[in-house]
Write an enzyme that holds these catalytic residues in place. Structure first.
Site, PDB file in Angstrom:
ATOM      1  N   GLU A 165      -0.516  82.715  37.550  1.00  0.00           N
ATOM      2  CA  GLU A 165       0.932  82.805  37.381  1.00  0.00           C
ATOM      3  C   GLU A 165       1.419  84.233  37.148  1.00  0.00           C
ATOM      4  O   GLU A 165       2.009  84.532  36.093  1.00  0.00           O
ATOM      5  CB  GLU A 165       1.394  81.930  36.214  1.00  0.00           C
ATOM      6  N   GLU A 364      -3.013  73.486  37.870  1.00  0.00           N
ATOM      7  CA  GLU A 364      -2.540  73.063  36.540  1.00  0.00           C
ATOM      8  C   GLU A 364      -1.419  72.061  36.736  1.00  0.00           C
ATOM      9  O   GLU A 364      -0.556  72.238  37.594  1.00  0.00           O
ATOM     10  CB  GLU A 364      -1.955  74.217  35.701  1.00  0.00           C
TER      11      GLU A 364
HETATM   12  C1  BGP Z   1       1.060  77.640  32.159  1.00  0.00           C
HETATM   13  C2  BGP Z   1      -0.010  78.614  31.762  1.00  0.00           C
HETATM   14  C3  BGP Z   1      -0.979  78.093  30.767  1.00  0.00           C
HETATM   15  C4  BGP Z   1      -0.427  77.125  29.749  1.00  0.00           C
HETATM   16  C5  BGP Z   1       0.583  76.138  30.357  1.00  0.00           C
HETATM   17  C6  BGP Z   1       1.338  75.308  29.365  1.00  0.00           C
HETATM   18  O1  BGP Z   1       2.195  78.330  32.518  1.00  0.00           O
HETATM   19  O2  BGP Z   1      -0.771  79.044  32.869  1.00  0.00           O
HETATM   20  O3  BGP Z   1      -1.604  79.192  30.194  1.00  0.00           O
HETATM   21  O4  BGP Z   1      -0.066  77.736  28.597  1.00  0.00           O
HETATM   22  O5  BGP Z   1       1.508  76.798  31.168  1.00  0.00           O
HETATM   23  O6  BGP Z   1       2.474  75.967  28.908  1.00  0.00           O
HETATM   24  P1  BGP Z   1       2.768  76.260  27.376  1.00  0.00           P
HETATM   25  O7  BGP Z   1       1.454  76.633  26.780  1.00  0.00           O
HETATM   26  O8  BGP Z   1       3.726  77.374  27.359  1.00  0.00           O
HETATM   27  O9  BGP Z   1       3.338  75.004  26.828  1.00  0.00           O
END
Ligand code: BGP
Length: 462
Positions: A165, A364
């Site tokens: 990302e 993801e």
């Molecule tokens: C994505 C990232 C992850 C993870 C996930 C969940 O954007 O790649 O690292 O953190 O989001 O989001 P958050 O942790 O902000 O709830």
């Protein structure tokens, strides 16, 4: 039966900075440093120091991942751990040993390693000295780090990704102030976006030159498909620019080896175009990805901006579109993100039709929920039926996309074991496996047991 393609990846993703803990790590990354100077910026003042203790507990953790049916795992190698001298790119032997143990342990139990090289975790010294990703010097240092990773682990790791990302670095650090150093600077944001793309292409060049057997390299993008609020030309125009900026700015150089000309024209007209050169353009052209990882959480709904885009003020990309809060949308209120599983089908078709049907996987997807202890049963297992529903709905739309011919080869959940999140720390939990952060006792959730069956049957009884 809803059957998925043969050898489908059933797995999950985490990252070094969110799972390992800082144990024996030589350098601080930007998050380690931010926590040192301002712990109150993090939920409950919990920082990344211990995270989910993967550094010490990796054997047990990997075993649990196997028990929830995973056949593949993405994590990341931390630049701030592996490299000893950041300028000379010498390695820290303890770190080499650690990553060797992790990779070998994964292979031993049949978890395909997917190794990512950058998950927002720039060593802070490189920000302080050079301005981080604003600088092409940092691009070179990153490429040196990537090369070390390929040399050290490329005999066993067959799937690599250059970034996770990269857009979040641009937005969090340079536009919307949610990641250290919390700047608001549209012009710098544009250069950082370019430099991150360049770093990826240059790392791919090194990778290809090494001719590693059967190995592939890709990148992981957060594709937030854009949906216009209406068919009106104004809303459609807002969506066109949002799509250019948020998605195509990374997708096109990665897949086609050049930036979208419409975006270059817009940035030129606004006087904020990045610095580039013919030599760099040639590097982009020759070094595209083998496969794409797509992180998908929520759609991006936009409408025409309330304020005219040519209003006076510092340049920001979002002067061209406003967020549209669609009435009646479903939301995960703990995280504030819309739930819209159908977007996975739209992504699948977009990749098939507009991106040469490149091999891709969902790198993801997931749902972060607070206070999951309230769903714990008498045996200590969290009964997260909402997560099972969430995954099932997303997989259903993904399956439709695959049936329509999209070349998707896997689905990774965020995340295997509840892990540390950037500013939210341990507020929202995403894992198939829960983690008591006081005792570091890890327990499989109901969704983990369900996922195992799906993985074993390569689908489910519809
Ligand atoms: C994505 C990232 C992850 C993870 C996930 C969940 O954007 O790649 O690292 O953190 O989001 O989001 P958050 O942790 O902000 O709830």
């Amino acid at each position: 039966m809803k059957k998925f393609p043969e050898n489908f990846w059933w797995g999950a993703a985490t990252s070094g900075p969110q799972s390992e803990g800082r144990f024996h790590k030589k350098h601080a990354n930007v998050f380690d440093y931010h926590y040192e100077i301002d712990p109150s910026a993090f939920y409950d003042q919990v920082g990344p120091d211990t995270a989910s203790n993967f550094y010490n507990d990796y054997k047990n953790d990997l075993q649990l991942m196997k028990e929830v049916g995973m056949n593949s795992l993405r994590t990341s190698i931390q630049w701030s751990r592996l490299i000893d001298d950041l300028e000379k790119n010498t390695v820290d032997q303890n770190a080499v040993d650690f990553y060797n143990h992790v990779i070998d342990a994964m292979l031993e139990i049949g978890l395909t390693p997917v190794m990512n090289l950058h998950h927002f975790d720039l060593p802070v010294e490189l920000y302080q000295k050079y301005g981080g990703w604003e600088s092409k010097k940092v691009v070179e240092l990153y490429v040196g780090f990537a090369e070390k990773c390929f040399e050290l682990f490329g005999d066993r790791v067959k799937y690599w990704t250059t970034h996770n990302e990269p857009m979040v670095v641009v937005e969090g650090q340079y536009l919307f102030q949610f990641h250290y150093p919390n700047l608001v600077d549209g012009k710098k944001a544009v250069q950082v976006a370019y430099n991150l793309n360049l770093a990826s292409a240059k790392a791919i060049a090194k990778f290809k030159a090494m001719d590693l057997k059967d190995a592939q390299i890709g990148t992981v993008l957060n594709l937030t498909p854009t949906y216009a609020a209406s068919e009106s030309p104004e809303d459609q125009e807002a969506a066109r620019i949002a799509e250019l900026w948020n998605n195509k700015m990374f997708l096109e150089p990665a897949i086609f080896g050049h930036f979208p000309s419409e975006l270059e024209e817009l940035l030129t007209r606004d006087g904020v175009l990045w610095e580039t050169s013919d030599e760099e353009k040639a590097i982009f052209k020759q070094n595209t990805i083998d496969f794409l990882g797509v992180n998908y959480y929520h759609p991006n709904r936009v409408k025409a901006p309330d304020v005219a885009p040519d209003s006076v003020g510092a340049w920001m990309p979002d002067r061209y579109y406003d967020a549209y809060d669609m009435p009646g949308r479903r939301v995960n209120l703990d995280r504030g993100w819309e739930i819209y599983p159908q977007a996975l089908y739209d992504i699948a078709i977009n990749i098939k039709e507009n991106y040469g049907n490149i091999p891709w996987y969902v790198s993801e997807n997931g749902m972060g929920v607070s206070n999951e202890e309230r769903f714990m049963n008498a045996d200590g297992m969290i009964e997260d039926d909402y997560r099972i529903e969430f995954v099932k709905e997303h997989l259903t739309w993904l399956h439709k996309g695959i049936e329509a011919g999209s070349n998707c080869f896997g689905y990774h959940m965020w995340t295997p074991i509840d892990c540390w999140s950037w500013l939210n720390a341990y507020k929202n939990r995403y894992g198939f496996i829960s983690n008591n952060i006081h005792t570091q006792i890890k327990t499989i959730k109901k969704s983990g047991r369900w996922f195992k069956q799906v993985a074993e049957q390569n689908g489910w009884e519809a």
